[in-house]
Design a protein around this motif. Structure first.
Motif, mmCIF file in Angstrom:
data_model
loop_
_atom_site.group_PDB
_atom_site.id
_atom_site.type_symbol
_atom_site.label_atom_id
_atom_site.label_comp_id
_atom_site.label_asym_id
_atom_site.label_seq_id
_atom_site.Cartn_x
_atom_site.Cartn_y
_atom_site.Cartn_z
ATOM 1 N N ILE A 193 -1.245 43.391 57.858
ATOM 2 C CA ILE A 193 -0.939 42.845 56.397
ATOM 3 C C ILE A 193 -0.533 44.013 55.730
ATOM 4 N N SER A 194 0.542 43.919 54.913
ATOM 5 C CA SER A 194 1.051 44.819 53.862
ATOM 6 C C SER A 194 1.537 44.172 52.534
ATOM 7 N N ARG A 195 1.749 45.038 51.707
ATOM 8 C CA ARG A 195 2.429 44.186 50.563
ATOM 9 C C ARG A 195 3.367 45.354 49.899
ATOM 10 N N ASP A 196 4.197 44.859 49.189
ATOM 11 C CA ASP A 196 5.152 45.659 48.450
ATOM 12 C C ASP A 196 5.080 45.339 47.005
ATOM 13 N N ASN A 197 4.188 46.077 46.081
ATOM 14 C CA ASN A 197 4.109 45.470 44.702
ATOM 15 C C ASN A 197 5.275 45.491 43.966
ATOM 16 N N ALA A 198 6.386 46.593 44.222
ATOM 17 C CA ALA A 198 7.606 46.624 43.519
ATOM 18 C C ALA A 198 8.404 45.356 43.651
ATOM 19 N N LYS A 199 8.372 44.886 45.036
ATOM 20 C CA LYS A 199 9.047 43.934 45.523
ATOM 21 C C LYS A 199 8.494 42.427 44.995
ATOM 22 N N LYS A 200 7.187 42.578 44.809
ATOM 23 C CA LYS A 200 6.478 41.343 44.411
ATOM 24 C C LYS A 200 6.457 40.381 45.651
ATOM 25 N N THR A 201 6.045 41.073 46.826
ATOM 26 C CA THR A 201 6.350 40.628 48.364
ATOM 27 C C THR A 201 5.054 40.932 49.334
ATOM 28 N N GLY A 202 4.364 39.946 49.818
ATOM 29 C CA GLY A 202 3.494 40.193 50.837
ATOM 30 C C GLY A 202 4.006 40.137 52.219
ATOM 31 N N TYR A 203 3.494 40.611 53.298
ATOM 32 C CA TYR A 203 3.961 40.593 54.663
ATOM 33 C C TYR A 203 2.687 40.372 55.615
ATOM 34 N N LEU A 204 3.319 39.604 56.714
ATOM 35 C CA LEU A 204 2.270 39.706 57.709
ATOM 36 C C LEU A 204 3.031 39.693 59.097
ATOM 37 N N GLU A 205 2.800 40.959 59.881
ATOM 38 C CA GLU A 205 3.393 41.287 60.917
ATOM 39 C C GLU A 205 2.484 40.778 61.965
ATOM 40 N N MET A 206 3.056 39.934 62.926
ATOM 41 C CA MET A 206 2.259 39.241 64.073
ATOM 42 C C MET A 206 2.829 39.758 65.362
ATOM 43 N N ASN A 207 1.930 40.379 66.124
ATOM 44 C CA ASN A 207 2.284 40.892 67.514
ATOM 45 C C ASN A 207 1.602 40.144 68.443
ATOM 46 N N SER A 208 2.107 40.237 69.747
ATOM 47 C CA SER A 208 1.153 39.591 70.850
ATOM 48 C C SER A 208 0.824 38.138 70.514
ATOM 49 N N LEU A 209 1.470 37.491 70.018
ATOM 50 C CA LEU A 209 1.256 36.048 69.550
ATOM 51 C C LEU A 209 0.795 35.344 70.975
ATOM 52 N N LYS A 210 -0.302 34.347 70.625
ATOM 53 C CA LYS A 210 -0.958 33.646 71.518
ATOM 54 C C LYS A 210 -0.625 32.156 71.105
ATOM 55 N N PRO A 211 -0.976 31.313 72.134
ATOM 56 C CA PRO A 211 -0.696 29.777 72.011
ATOM 57 C C PRO A 211 -1.489 29.248 70.677
ATOM 58 N N GLU A 212 -2.754 29.838 70.624
ATOM 59 C CA GLU A 212 -3.879 29.833 69.746
ATOM 60 C C GLU A 212 -3.609 30.053 68.274
ATOM 61 N N ASP A 213 -2.640 30.992 68.330
ATOM 62 C CA ASP A 213 -2.213 31.268 66.898
ATOM 63 C C ASP A 213 -1.144 30.249 66.072
ATOM 64 N N THR A 214 -1.043 28.957 66.994
ATOM 65 C CA THR A 214 -0.170 28.093 66.547
ATOM 66 C C THR A 214 -0.856 27.354 65.143
ATOM 67 N N ALA A 215 -0.124 27.522 64.059
ATOM 68 C CA ALA A 215 -0.477 26.736 62.971
ATOM 69 C C ALA A 215 0.268 26.963 61.692
ATOM 70 N N VAL A 216 -0.072 26.353 60.758
ATOM 71 C CA VAL A 216 0.739 26.543 59.334
ATOM 72 C C VAL A 216 0.037 27.660 58.674
ATOM 73 N N TYR A 217 0.886 28.724 58.333
ATOM 74 C CA TYR A 217 0.432 29.859 57.840
ATOM 75 C C TYR A 217 0.605 29.735 56.210
ATOM 76 N N TYR A 218 -0.367 30.156 55.583
ATOM 77 C CA TYR A 218 -0.337 29.984 53.994
ATOM 78 C C TYR A 218 -0.597 31.535 53.542
ATOM 79 N N CYS A 219 0.180 31.855 52.396
ATOM 80 C CA CYS A 219 -0.375 33.114 51.645
ATOM 81 C C CYS A 219 -1.175 32.464 50.456
ATOM 82 N N ALA A 220 -1.767 33.266 49.892
ATOM 83 C CA ALA A 220 -2.471 33.063 48.658
ATOM 84 C C ALA A 220 -2.809 34.332 47.862
ATOM 85 N N ALA A 221 -3.120 34.033 46.499
ATOM 86 C CA ALA A 221 -3.566 35.066 45.907
ATOM 87 C C ALA A 221 -4.736 34.827 44.938
#
Length: 123
Positions: A70-98
């Motif tokens: 997880i990371s964020r760039d406050n200047a761009k008002k953007t957050g990120y989630l880099e997901m590697n080595s994904l597995k079938p059990e990672d299947t879902a709807v992903y939500y960001c929240a503040a």
């Protein structure tokens, strides 16, 4: 008020990678703890990762530790989630929240939510 919009979801094979983005608008994004959650069909929404307003502190669910970043760039008002080595059990709807508070894993403690983006990992 903070408005959040996720993007970057999609279909990927097991072992692949995706990068989710969360664009924020409205009040000062940098003052919020930002979190990522996910919800699979028939399951409760679960904590994935969070980053404090000062990006020096990050937190992860055990199930994604070492694979997601997880990371964020406050200047761009953007957050990120880099997901590697994904597995079938990672299947879902992903939500960001503040959250206006300090780090928390509880969805109920987050004040603003995006609409979600679907991530599907095929085996």
């Amino acid at each position: 008020q903070v408005q959040l919009v996720e993007s970057g979801g999609g279909l990927v094979q097991a072992g692949g990678s995706l990068r989710l983005s969360c664009s924020a608008s409205g009040r000062t994004f940098s003052s919020y703890t930002m979190g990522w959650f996910r919800q699979a069909p028939g399951k409760e929404r679960e904590f994935v990762a969070a980053v404090s307003w000062s990006p020096s502190s990050t937190y992860y669910a055990d199930s994604v530790k070492g694979r997601f970043t997880i990371s964020r760039d406050n200047a761009k008002k953007t957050g990120y989630l880099e997901m590697n080595s994904l597995k079938p059990e990672d299947t879902a709807v992903y939500y960001c929240a503040a959250s206006t508070g300090i780090f928390t894993r509880a969805p109920g403690n987050y004040d603003y939510w995006g609409q979600g983006t679907q991530v599907t990992v095929s085996s």
